[in-house]
Design a protein around this motif. Structure first.
Motif, short mmCIF file in Angstrom:
data_model
loop_
_atom_site.label_atom_id
_atom_site.label_comp_id
_atom_site.label_asym_id
_atom_site.label_seq_id
_atom_site.Cartn_x
_atom_site.Cartn_y
_atom_site.Cartn_z
N TYR A 1 0.88 -1.17 0.00
CA TYR A 1 0.00 0.00 0.00
C TYR A 1 0.92 1.22 0.00
O TYR A 1 2.08 1.14 0.41
CB TYR A 1 -0.96 0.01 1.19
CG TYR A 1 -0.33 -0.26 2.53
CD1 TYR A 1 0.28 0.75 3.27
CD2 TYR A 1 -0.34 -1.55 3.07
CE1 TYR A 1 0.87 0.50 4.50
CE2 TYR A 1 0.23 -1.81 4.31
CZ TYR A 1 0.84 -0.79 5.01
OH TYR A 1 1.41 -1.04 6.22
N ARG A 2 0.40 2.32 -0.49
CA ARG A 2 1.23 3.52 -0.57
C ARG A 2 0.41 4.75 -0.23
O ARG A 2 -0.78 4.81 -0.53
CB ARG A 2 1.89 3.66 -1.95
CG ARG A 2 0.94 3.86 -3.08
CD ARG A 2 1.55 3.61 -4.45
NE ARG A 2 2.52 4.57 -4.89
CZ ARG A 2 2.23 5.76 -5.43
NH1 ARG A 2 0.97 6.14 -5.55
NH2 ARG A 2 3.17 6.55 -5.85
N PHE A 3 1.08 5.69 0.39
CA PHE A 3 0.47 6.97 0.74
C PHE A 3 1.27 8.08 0.08
O PHE A 3 2.48 8.16 0.27
CB PHE A 3 0.46 7.17 2.26
CG PHE A 3 -0.32 6.12 3.01
CD1 PHE A 3 -1.69 6.21 3.14
CD2 PHE A 3 0.34 5.03 3.56
CE1 PHE A 3 -2.40 5.24 3.83
CE2 PHE A 3 -0.35 4.06 4.25
CZ PHE A 3 -1.73 4.16 4.38
N THR A 4 0.59 8.93 -0.69
CA THR A 4 1.22 10.12 -1.24
C THR A 4 1.06 11.23 -0.22
O THR A 4 -0.04 11.55 0.22
CB THR A 4 0.56 10.52 -2.58
OG1 THR A 4 0.67 9.42 -3.49
CG2 THR A 4 1.25 11.74 -3.18
N LEU A 5 2.16 11.82 0.17
CA LEU A 5 2.19 12.83 1.22
C LEU A 5 2.36 14.22 0.60
O LEU A 5 2.88 14.36 -0.51
CB LEU A 5 3.32 12.52 2.20
CG LEU A 5 3.23 11.12 2.82
CD1 LEU A 5 4.50 10.77 3.56
CD2 LEU A 5 2.03 11.02 3.75
N THR B 1 -3.55 2.91 9.58
CA THR B 1 -4.73 3.66 9.12
C THR B 1 -5.01 4.87 9.99
O THR B 1 -5.48 5.90 9.49
CB THR B 1 -5.98 2.75 9.08
OG1 THR B 1 -6.28 2.27 10.40
CG2 THR B 1 -5.76 1.56 8.15
N PHE C 1 -2.31 7.46 8.68
CA PHE C 1 -2.27 7.90 7.29
C PHE C 1 -3.58 7.78 6.53
O PHE C 1 -3.70 8.31 5.43
CB PHE C 1 -1.20 7.09 6.53
CG PHE C 1 0.18 7.26 7.09
CD1 PHE C 1 0.90 8.42 6.86
CD2 PHE C 1 0.75 6.27 7.87
CE1 PHE C 1 2.17 8.59 7.38
CE2 PHE C 1 2.03 6.42 8.40
CZ PHE C 1 2.73 7.59 8.16
N PRO D 1 -5.91 2.84 3.07
CA PRO D 1 -5.30 2.71 1.75
C PRO D 1 -5.93 1.62 0.89
O PRO D 1 -6.63 0.74 1.38
CB PRO D 1 -3.87 2.32 2.09
CG PRO D 1 -4.04 1.44 3.30
CD PRO D 1 -5.19 2.05 4.08
#
Length: 197
Positions: free
Chosen positions: A6-10, A83, A86, A89
């Protein structure tokens, strides 16, 4: 075996030292997680010349020995903590054809993940052999590859290649791939040197 990411764009102005500190503090907590082949704590920093990154990312990558380990993680406190920090996702998964691990993947400082379309009506058995051979050759080579994972996802019919690197990956490898820095590798079973599925 199952690969998962999973990835989070910050935000562009996000202080990435927060991610680096989180990895440093929380990374070792999964070093003995049941069913985990390995987890690479990945991140990317915008305008990082070593990775060519354009945005700030937090994008952990996992290889699970079985679906129970994956399910226990997603249904348990570690994922709840993710979760809460962030958000919720999209979790991508791939059936692993081959997961090769070199001498010590904890020496990894960089990672690449490449996803390409599988042509309809492809000979999947031949593609599996080809990708397995490729992954084995990468681990046996001298190019700084510490782990090589090949897998596929049959809903969208895509091929996934993931590699851990001791050094910044070559430019030709980075073309068409996401490149990350590695903050920590959880590798709970030192006897899992090579697993082929």
């Amino acid at each position: 075996m199952i690969a998962m990411q999973y990835r989070f764009t910050l935000p562009a102005d996000y202080d990435m030292s927060i991610i680096e500190r989180r990895i440093r503090d929380k990374g070792p907590l999964l070093d003995r997680f049941p069913g985990l082949g390995f987890k690479a704590y990945l991140y990317a920093v915008a305008d990082d010349t070593a990775t060519g990154g354009r945005e700030n990312l937090y994008a952990p990558f996992y290889v699970w020995e079985n679906h129970e380990g994956l399910s226990d993680f997603l249904c348990g406190p570690p994922f709840v903590a993710v979760t809460e920090a962030f958000g919720w996702p999209q979790v991508k998964t791939w059936v692993v054809w081959h997961a090769g691990i070199g001498v010590d993947p904890r020496q990894a400082r960089f990672a690449t993940r490449e996803i390409t379309a599988i042509t309809p009506y492809s000979d999947l058995a031949a593609l599996r052999r080809q990708e397995t051979d490729r992954a084995k050759e990468e681990i046996a080579g001298v190019g700084g590859t510490l782990a090589s994972v090949a897998g596929f996802e049959p809903t969208t019919w895509t091929l996934m290649r993931f590699r851990l690197w001791a050094y910044p990956p070559p430019l030709d490898v980075r073309v068409g791939a996401e490149t990350y820095r590695v903050g920590h590798v959880s590798w709970p079973a030192a006897d899992n040197v090579t697993a082929t599925k």
